[in-house]
Design an enzyme around this catalytic site. Structure first.
Site, short mmCIF file in Angstrom:
data_model
loop_
_atom_site.label_atom_id
_atom_site.label_comp_id
_atom_site.label_asym_id
_atom_site.label_seq_id
_atom_site.Cartn_x
_atom_site.Cartn_y
_atom_site.Cartn_z
N ASP A 70 -39.65 23.49 37.35
CA ASP A 70 -40.80 24.02 38.07
C ASP A 70 -41.84 22.93 38.09
O ASP A 70 -42.14 22.32 37.06
CB ASP A 70 -41.36 25.29 37.43
CG ASP A 70 -42.28 26.00 38.42
OD1 ASP A 70 -41.76 26.48 39.45
OD2 ASP A 70 -43.50 26.05 38.20
N TYR A 154 -45.49 16.87 48.81
CA TYR A 154 -46.81 16.26 48.90
C TYR A 154 -46.77 14.73 48.78
O TYR A 154 -47.82 14.09 48.72
CB TYR A 154 -47.71 16.84 47.80
CG TYR A 154 -47.91 18.34 47.93
CD1 TYR A 154 -48.83 18.86 48.83
CD2 TYR A 154 -47.17 19.24 47.16
CE1 TYR A 154 -49.00 20.23 48.96
CE2 TYR A 154 -47.33 20.61 47.29
CZ TYR A 154 -48.25 21.09 48.19
OH TYR A 154 -48.43 22.45 48.32
N ASP A 155 -45.59 14.13 48.73
CA ASP A 155 -45.48 12.69 48.50
C ASP A 155 -46.28 11.83 49.48
O ASP A 155 -46.87 10.82 49.07
CB ASP A 155 -44.01 12.25 48.49
CG ASP A 155 -43.30 12.66 47.21
OD1 ASP A 155 -43.99 13.02 46.24
OD2 ASP A 155 -42.06 12.62 47.18
N LYS A 175 -40.13 5.72 43.07
CA LYS A 175 -40.46 7.10 42.70
C LYS A 175 -39.64 7.55 41.48
O LYS A 175 -40.18 8.17 40.57
CB LYS A 175 -40.23 8.06 43.87
CG LYS A 175 -40.63 9.46 43.46
CD LYS A 175 -40.63 10.50 44.52
CE LYS A 175 -41.03 11.83 43.89
NZ LYS A 175 -40.73 12.97 44.72
N ARG A 181 -40.74 14.33 37.30
CA ARG A 181 -39.43 14.95 37.09
C ARG A 181 -38.49 13.99 36.37
O ARG A 181 -37.75 14.39 35.48
CB ARG A 181 -38.83 15.37 38.44
CG ARG A 181 -37.72 16.37 38.31
CD ARG A 181 -37.39 17.12 39.59
NE ARG A 181 -37.97 16.51 40.75
CZ ARG A 181 -39.11 16.91 41.32
NH1 ARG A 181 -39.75 17.95 40.85
NH2 ARG A 181 -39.60 16.28 42.37
P1 IMP Z 1 -41.04 24.72 42.85
O1 IMP Z 1 -39.78 24.44 43.61
O2 IMP Z 1 -41.35 26.16 42.69
O3 IMP Z 1 -41.05 23.98 41.54
O4 IMP Z 1 -42.21 24.16 43.73
C1 IMP Z 1 -42.59 22.83 43.67
C2 IMP Z 1 -43.62 22.55 44.74
O5 IMP Z 1 -44.31 21.36 44.38
C3 IMP Z 1 -43.03 22.31 46.12
O6 IMP Z 1 -43.95 22.67 47.11
C4 IMP Z 1 -42.84 20.82 46.16
O7 IMP Z 1 -42.90 20.33 47.44
C5 IMP Z 1 -43.99 20.33 45.28
N1 IMP Z 1 -43.47 19.19 44.50
C6 IMP Z 1 -42.88 19.21 43.28
N2 IMP Z 1 -42.45 17.99 42.93
C7 IMP Z 1 -42.76 17.20 43.96
C8 IMP Z 1 -42.54 15.81 44.19
O8 IMP Z 1 -41.94 15.07 43.41
N3 IMP Z 1 -43.01 15.36 45.36
C9 IMP Z 1 -43.65 16.13 46.26
N4 IMP Z 1 -43.85 17.41 46.11
C10 IMP Z 1 -43.41 17.95 44.95
#
Ligand code: IMP
Length: 194
Positions: A70, A154-155, A175, A181
């Site tokens: 998460d 959001y990258d 990255k 992560r």
């Molecule tokens: P999850 O799948 O519920 O953990 O949601 C994660 C959210 O955070 C998603 O909207 C992803 O796009 C954003 N997010 C998490 N890790 C990254 C990343 O490494 N790069 C860009 N967005 C991320």
């Protein structure tokens, strides 16, 4: 060792599979029909555990280890938003692109072009033997525009500390070296190997 990923996010599956090349990594959607998991935890760790437990219980196979991530971005100028709401910042069912532009808009509304920000990743592992969680963070700056096509989520609006370009512009190798992560996954890998 078979490791089942409790995610359908293609960006995450790609990153995790690349890092865990010595494991047999399978997204859970290849084993059972994907189902909705209500992520109503109070923090990243709680939500990662909710996902890992839900998939572990649905699989009915105590030889498997389920791993869930998460993650999200927290922007200082927005009081830490979107945080655990990163996946649904533009509303339920919003796409990554909708969320990206909603966050850019929120910065524009505040008249902010740059703000300190960070990504957090919590990884939960659930097996018949135990449950465990680890975290990783990546610090940098959120900008009120999207630059580059790489990465996901959001990258394109995140510049990691020590760099001048966004994660949308930097290579995937960079990255992987820096990411929240990757750091959490490296810790999780040590625990799995032990
Ligand atoms: P999850 O799948 O519920 O953990 O949601 C994660 C959210 O955070 C998603 O909207 C992803 O796009 C954003 N997010 C998490 N890790 C990254 C990343 O490494 N790069 C860009 N967005 C991320």
């Amino acid at each position: 060792m078979k490791l089942v990923l409790a995610t359908s996010n293609r960006g995450k599956i790609k990153e995790i599979t690349a890092m865990y090349s010595d494991f047999d990594v399978v997204p859970y959607s290849e084993l059972i029909a994907p189902f909705e998991i209500v992520e109503d935890g109070v923090d990243f760790k709680a939500n990662a555990l909710i996902k890992a437990r839900a998939v572990y219980e649905a699989l009915h196979d105590d030889t498997l280890i389920v791993l869930a991530d998460d993650s999200g971005i927290s922007v200082d100028a927005l009081g830490g938003a979107p945080g655990i709401y990163s996946a649904r910042y533009a509303g339920m069912g919003a796409s990554d692109t909708d969320n990206l532009y909603a966050l850019i808009e929120a910065l524009n509304v505040q008249g902010v072009t740059h703000s300190p920000a960070h990504y957090t990743a919590a990884i939960a592992m659930v097996s018949v033997q135990e449950e465990a969680t680890v975290h990783g963070w990546m610090y940098g700056t959120a900008i009120a525009e999207a630059r580059g096509e790489g990465g996901f989520g959001y990258d394109p609006m995140f510049i990691p500390s020590g760099y001048e370009h966004t994660l949308g512009e930097l290579s995937s190798e960079v990255k992987v070296r820096l990411s929240h992560r990757s750091k959490a996954l490296a810790l999780a890998k040590m625990m799995l190997q032990r």
